[in-house]
Write a protein that holds these residues in place. Structure first.
Motif, mmCIF file in Angstrom:
data_model
loop_
_atom_site.group_PDB
_atom_site.id
_atom_site.type_symbol
_atom_site.label_atom_id
_atom_site.label_comp_id
_atom_site.label_asym_id
_atom_site.label_seq_id
_atom_site.Cartn_x
_atom_site.Cartn_y
_atom_site.Cartn_z
ATOM 1 N N ILE A 3 0.859 -1.179 0.000
ATOM 2 C CA ILE A 3 0.000 0.000 0.000
ATOM 3 C C ILE A 3 0.895 1.229 0.000
ATOM 4 C CG2 ILE A 3 -1.732 1.305 1.294
ATOM 5 C CD1 ILE A 3 -2.479 -1.431 2.618
ATOM 6 N N THR A 4 0.718 2.124 -0.956
ATOM 7 C CA THR A 4 1.568 3.308 -1.041
ATOM 8 C C THR A 4 0.888 4.496 -0.361
ATOM 9 O OG1 THR A 4 0.676 3.785 -3.243
ATOM 10 C CG2 THR A 4 2.740 2.542 -3.120
ATOM 11 N N VAL A 5 1.681 5.286 0.365
ATOM 12 C CA VAL A 5 1.145 6.349 1.212
ATOM 13 C C VAL A 5 1.957 7.630 1.048
ATOM 14 C CG1 VAL A 5 0.644 7.050 3.602
ATOM 15 C CG2 VAL A 5 0.386 4.650 2.924
ATOM 16 N N VAL A 6 1.246 8.771 1.056
ATOM 17 C CA VAL A 6 1.870 10.083 1.209
ATOM 18 C C VAL A 6 1.349 10.685 2.505
ATOM 19 C CG1 VAL A 6 1.901 12.464 0.350
ATOM 20 C CG2 VAL A 6 2.326 10.572 -1.221
ATOM 21 N N ILE A 7 2.238 11.286 3.291
ATOM 22 C CA ILE A 7 1.886 11.909 4.561
ATOM 23 C C ILE A 7 1.988 13.421 4.411
ATOM 24 C CG2 ILE A 7 2.508 12.147 7.009
ATOM 25 C CD1 ILE A 7 3.943 9.373 6.679
ATOM 26 N N ALA A 8 0.942 14.151 4.813
ATOM 27 C CA ALA A 8 0.959 15.611 4.758
ATOM 28 C C ALA A 8 0.633 16.170 6.135
ATOM 29 C CB ALA A 8 -0.052 16.121 3.729
ATOM 30 N N ASP A 9 1.617 16.832 6.736
ATOM 31 C CA ASP A 9 1.448 17.427 8.067
ATOM 32 C C ASP A 9 2.500 18.511 8.215
ATOM 33 O OD1 ASP A 9 1.795 17.722 11.099
ATOM 34 O OD2 ASP A 9 0.097 16.340 10.990
ATOM 35 N N ASP A 10 2.133 19.630 8.850
ATOM 36 C CA ASP A 10 3.087 20.728 8.957
ATOM 37 C C ASP A 10 4.107 20.540 10.070
ATOM 38 O OD1 ASP A 10 1.285 21.099 11.001
ATOM 39 O OD2 ASP A 10 1.057 23.262 10.721
ATOM 40 N N GLN A 11 3.980 19.491 10.867
ATOM 41 C CA GLN A 11 4.945 19.221 11.935
ATOM 42 C C GLN A 11 5.876 18.079 11.511
ATOM 43 O OE1 GLN A 11 3.322 19.153 16.019
ATOM 44 N NE2 GLN A 11 1.338 19.662 15.099
ATOM 45 N N MET A 110 -3.948 1.536 15.328
ATOM 46 C CA MET A 110 -5.132 2.125 14.701
ATOM 47 C C MET A 110 -4.752 2.913 13.458
ATOM 48 S SD MET A 110 -8.231 4.351 16.382
ATOM 49 C CE MET A 110 -8.745 2.902 17.332
ATOM 50 N N LEU A 111 -3.595 3.584 13.496
ATOM 51 C CA LEU A 111 -3.118 4.299 12.313
ATOM 52 C C LEU A 111 -2.894 3.327 11.168
ATOM 53 C CD1 LEU A 111 -2.014 6.946 11.018
ATOM 54 C CD2 LEU A 111 0.235 6.260 11.875
ATOM 55 N N VAL A 112 -2.231 2.227 11.461
ATOM 56 C CA VAL A 112 -1.966 1.220 10.431
ATOM 57 C C VAL A 112 -3.271 0.649 9.887
ATOM 58 C CG1 VAL A 112 -0.974 -1.062 10.018
ATOM 59 C CG2 VAL A 112 0.305 0.623 11.350
ATOM 60 N N GLU A 113 -4.205 0.335 10.775
ATOM 61 C CA GLU A 113 -5.472 -0.244 10.332
ATOM 62 C C GLU A 113 -6.288 0.754 9.519
ATOM 63 O OE1 GLU A 113 -6.411 -3.420 10.329
ATOM 64 O OE2 GLU A 113 -4.344 -3.632 11.038
ATOM 65 N N ALA A 114 -6.194 2.043 9.850
ATOM 66 C CA ALA A 114 -6.901 3.060 9.068
ATOM 67 C C ALA A 114 -6.371 3.121 7.645
ATOM 68 C CB ALA A 114 -6.775 4.423 9.740
ATOM 69 N N VAL A 115 -5.053 3.015 7.502
ATOM 70 C CA VAL A 115 -4.444 3.008 6.164
ATOM 71 C C VAL A 115 -4.866 1.761 5.395
ATOM 72 C CG1 VAL A 115 -2.246 2.777 4.930
ATOM 73 C CG2 VAL A 115 -2.481 4.453 6.778
ATOM 74 N N ARG A 116 -4.829 0.618 6.049
ATOM 75 C CA ARG A 116 -5.218 -0.624 5.375
ATOM 76 C C ARG A 116 -6.696 -0.601 4.992
ATOM 77 N NH1 ARG A 116 -2.007 -4.453 9.680
ATOM 78 N NH2 ARG A 116 0.026 -4.466 8.632
ATOM 79 N N ALA A 117 -7.534 -0.089 5.898
ATOM 80 C CA ALA A 117 -8.971 -0.028 5.614
ATOM 81 C C ALA A 117 -9.252 0.896 4.434
ATOM 82 C CB ALA A 117 -9.738 0.446 6.849
ATOM 83 N N ALA A 119 -7.244 1.735 1.980
ATOM 84 C CA ALA A 119 -6.760 1.131 0.747
ATOM 85 C C ALA A 119 -7.703 0.053 0.235
ATOM 86 C CB ALA A 119 -5.367 0.542 0.966
ATOM 87 N N ALA A 120 -8.401 -0.616 1.160
ATOM 88 C CA ALA A 120 -9.335 -1.682 0.792
ATOM 89 C C ALA A 120 -10.724 -1.144 0.458
ATOM 90 C CB ALA A 120 -9.440 -2.698 1.922
ATOM 91 N N GLY A 121 -10.896 0.180 0.542
ATOM 92 C CA GLY A 121 -12.201 0.762 0.259
ATOM 93 C C GLY A 121 -13.114 0.804 1.462
ATOM 94 N N ASP A 122 -12.565 0.481 2.634
ATOM 95 C CA ASP A 122 -13.339 0.563 3.868
ATOM 96 C C ASP A 122 -13.033 1.888 4.555
ATOM 97 O OD1 ASP A 122 -14.344 -1.933 3.357
ATOM 98 O OD2 ASP A 122 -12.927 -2.982 4.647
ATOM 99 N N SER A 123 -13.443 2.020 5.802
ATOM 100 C CA SER A 123 -13.182 3.263 6.517
ATOM 101 C C SER A 123 -12.988 2.973 7.986
ATOM 102 C CB SER A 123 -14.358 4.235 6.341
ATOM 103 O OG SER A 123 -15.557 3.650 6.802
ATOM 104 N N LEU A 124 -12.299 3.886 8.651
ATOM 105 C CA LEU A 124 -12.099 3.762 10.087
ATOM 106 C C LEU A 124 -12.117 5.152 10.683
ATOM 107 C CD1 LEU A 124 -9.560 1.443 11.856
ATOM 108 C CD2 LEU A 124 -9.926 3.768 12.660
ATOM 109 N N VAL A 125 -12.919 5.332 11.717
ATOM 110 C CA VAL A 125 -13.019 6.604 12.417
ATOM 111 C C VAL A 125 -12.709 6.342 13.883
ATOM 112 C CG1 VAL A 125 -14.519 8.542 13.027
ATOM 113 C CG2 VAL A 125 -14.770 7.435 10.803
ATOM 114 N N SER A 126 -11.946 7.244 14.520
ATOM 115 C CA SER A 126 -11.621 7.074 15.931
ATOM 116 C C SER A 126 -12.874 6.769 16.735
ATOM 117 C CB SER A 126 -10.979 8.350 16.483
ATOM 118 O OG SER A 126 -9.659 8.479 16.045
#
Length: 217
Positions: A3-11, A110-117, A119-126
């Protein structure tokens, strides 16, 4: 394929921490990390990632505007990760097309699972956000504002949507309803088409807004 990811954050420390967490998983590859909204859009155009991890408050363009500009594209799936859990941010992000919404104090898993979800077309909310948001949607539906499906949902589609709205994954829905995983995906695709929803988050929101999730519809 990872799964390929780009991270965008000002910190920078946040970007570094997210990169370390994600790159420790063999199925995830971080292509780039960037400090602001314009750089996020440029990285998406250049790298075509599967998932974009996106902060809300950033210079140039905030995460909500970046989400809006990327709305309607199949890639990337967007996961908002922020310190701010204001309801208006959650609504704007999810209705703008984001596939997930996490607080920065969420666990690494949870961060990892959110990315995996995503990518699979699912979703994860805190979870803390989900409980509050769904209660709000269930008790404060504006009269006449809920979208109507293009054609009525079948009884089985309604069952699937109820499970989805209560936080079940596709695998859990399949188990609960004694159907195959592919059947669940087919039902959700049909519902998405009938509602004109962009993702499963919008389907869940509709279920609460319409009263289907609580048995009121």
């Amino acid at each position: 394929m990872p799964i390929t990811v780009v991270i965008a954050d000002d910190q920078e420390m946040v970007r570094t921490g997210f990169r370390m967490i994600l790159e420790s998983r063999s199925d995830i590859e971080v292509l780039d990390d960037v400090p602001d909204g314009p750089a996020a859009l440029a990285a998406v155009d250049r790298l075509d990632p599967d998932v974009l991890l996106l902060d809300i408050r950033m210079p140039g363009l905030d995460g909500l505007e970046v989400t809006r500009r990327l709305s309607g594209r199949e890639r990337p799936r967007i996961v908002i990760v922020t310190t701010f859990d204001l309801d208006e941010y959650v609504h704007a992000a999810l209705h703008g097309g984001a596939s997930g919404f996490l607080l920065k104090d969420a666990s690494p898993e949870m961060l990892v699972e959110a990315v995996r979800a995503a990518a699979a077309g699912d979703s994860l909310v805190s979870p803390a956000i989900t409980v509050r948001l769904l209660k709000e949607l269930a008790t404060a539906r504006p009269t006449g504002s809920v979208r109507r499906p293009a054609e009525p949902l079948t009884e089985r589609e309604r069952d699937v949507v109820r499970c989805l709205a209560r936080g079940a994954t596709n695998a859990e829905i399949a188990s609960d309803l004694y159907v195959s995983l592919s059947t669940v995906k087919t039902h959700l695709a049909n519902v998405q088409g009938k509602l004109g929803a962009r993702n499963r988050v919008e389907i869940a929101a509709w279920a609460w807004e319409s009263g289907l999730a609580t048995g009121a519809a």
